[in-house]
Enzyme design. Sequence first.
Site, PDB file in Angstrom:
ATOM      1  N   ASP A  11       0.993  -1.280   0.093  1.00  0.00           N
ATOM      2  CA  ASP A  11      -0.203  -0.073   0.035  1.00  0.00           C
ATOM      3  C   ASP A  11       0.993   1.243   0.138  1.00  0.00           C
ATOM      4  O   ASP A  11       1.828   1.203   0.760  1.00  0.00           O
ATOM      5  CB  ASP A  11      -1.169   0.110   1.056  1.00  0.00           C
ATOM      6  CG  ASP A  11      -1.945  -1.135   1.218  1.00  0.00           C
ATOM      7  OD1 ASP A  11      -2.131  -1.470   0.121  1.00  0.00           O
ATOM      8  OD2 ASP A  11      -2.392  -1.491   2.253  1.00  0.00           O
ATOM      9  N   ASP A 130     -13.755  -3.265  -1.995  1.00  0.00           N
ATOM     10  CA  ASP A 130     -13.863  -3.216  -0.281  1.00  0.00           C
ATOM     11  C   ASP A 130     -15.292  -3.227   0.015  1.00  0.00           C
ATOM     12  O   ASP A 130     -16.138  -2.249  -0.162  1.00  0.00           O
ATOM     13  CB  ASP A 130     -13.108  -1.899  -0.147  1.00  0.00           C
ATOM     14  CG  ASP A 130     -11.549  -1.737  -0.512  1.00  0.00           C
ATOM     15  OD1 ASP A 130     -11.274  -2.967  -0.928  1.00  0.00           O
ATOM     16  OD2 ASP A 130     -11.193  -0.710  -1.088  1.00  0.00           O
TER      17      ASP A 130
END
Length: 256
Positions: A11, A130
């Site tokens: 990330d 998500d």
Amino acid sequence: MLCKRIIPCLDIKDDKTVKGVGFKNLIDLGDPIEMATRYSLEGADELAILDITATLEKRENFYLLVEKIAANINIPLSVGGGIATVEQARRILRSGADKIVINSAAVQNPSLINQLSNEFGNQCVVVAIDAKLQNSAWLVYSKSATQGTSKKLYEWAIEVQQRGAGELLFTSINHDGSNNGFALEPLSKLIAKLSIPLIASGGAGNVHHFVELFQTANVSGALAAGVFHRNETRICDLKNTLLQNNINVRTFSYEH
């Protein structure tokens, strides 16, 4: 039988690798090029790098970083973060990515999935979803899990497949960074509804969570970050444990 894939994920925020819990409280974990190189040498099957604030902050994609990482690894590279047009996707692919990952842009403009699949082939298109469990329903979130939507997980997953995605990456916001294991129930339900490969993400804390995942849900691969970043689990050691549990993975010779 196809080998299960182990996919470390970096990330990225401001060209640094970061990690948080539930997409919040991010901390700096180091240089992404060095980490990508290490994971490639340890036997990762693929690498994912996601600019997790590109969409939120409306910044340009990190093309130069993608080029540097691609030059230092010998495994497939998936890249996401702020990709909202065919031209942005093309530039990411030209920078060295093998696959593009879209999330918020697909939620806002579902036809983008069709456009990308038609332009580059569905093997290049990964749609990340998500979702958070709320009142017994899994609801889709966008913009780095900061914005709720009215989309329901399973309905959206089926639409994503129908529009031409070649792969789906599901992250449980409830499980992300928890180190308590993957979200097995929704993963098993997604597998039953989909014909495209499904990658599980969110919650891995130790090697046993990966064993449990592959024995419970027939996913194509597992994506994880913190469990690898903290040097608690090397990918080569994880694969040995998976093999001992009769889970088929690609093996190689790792030089210490």
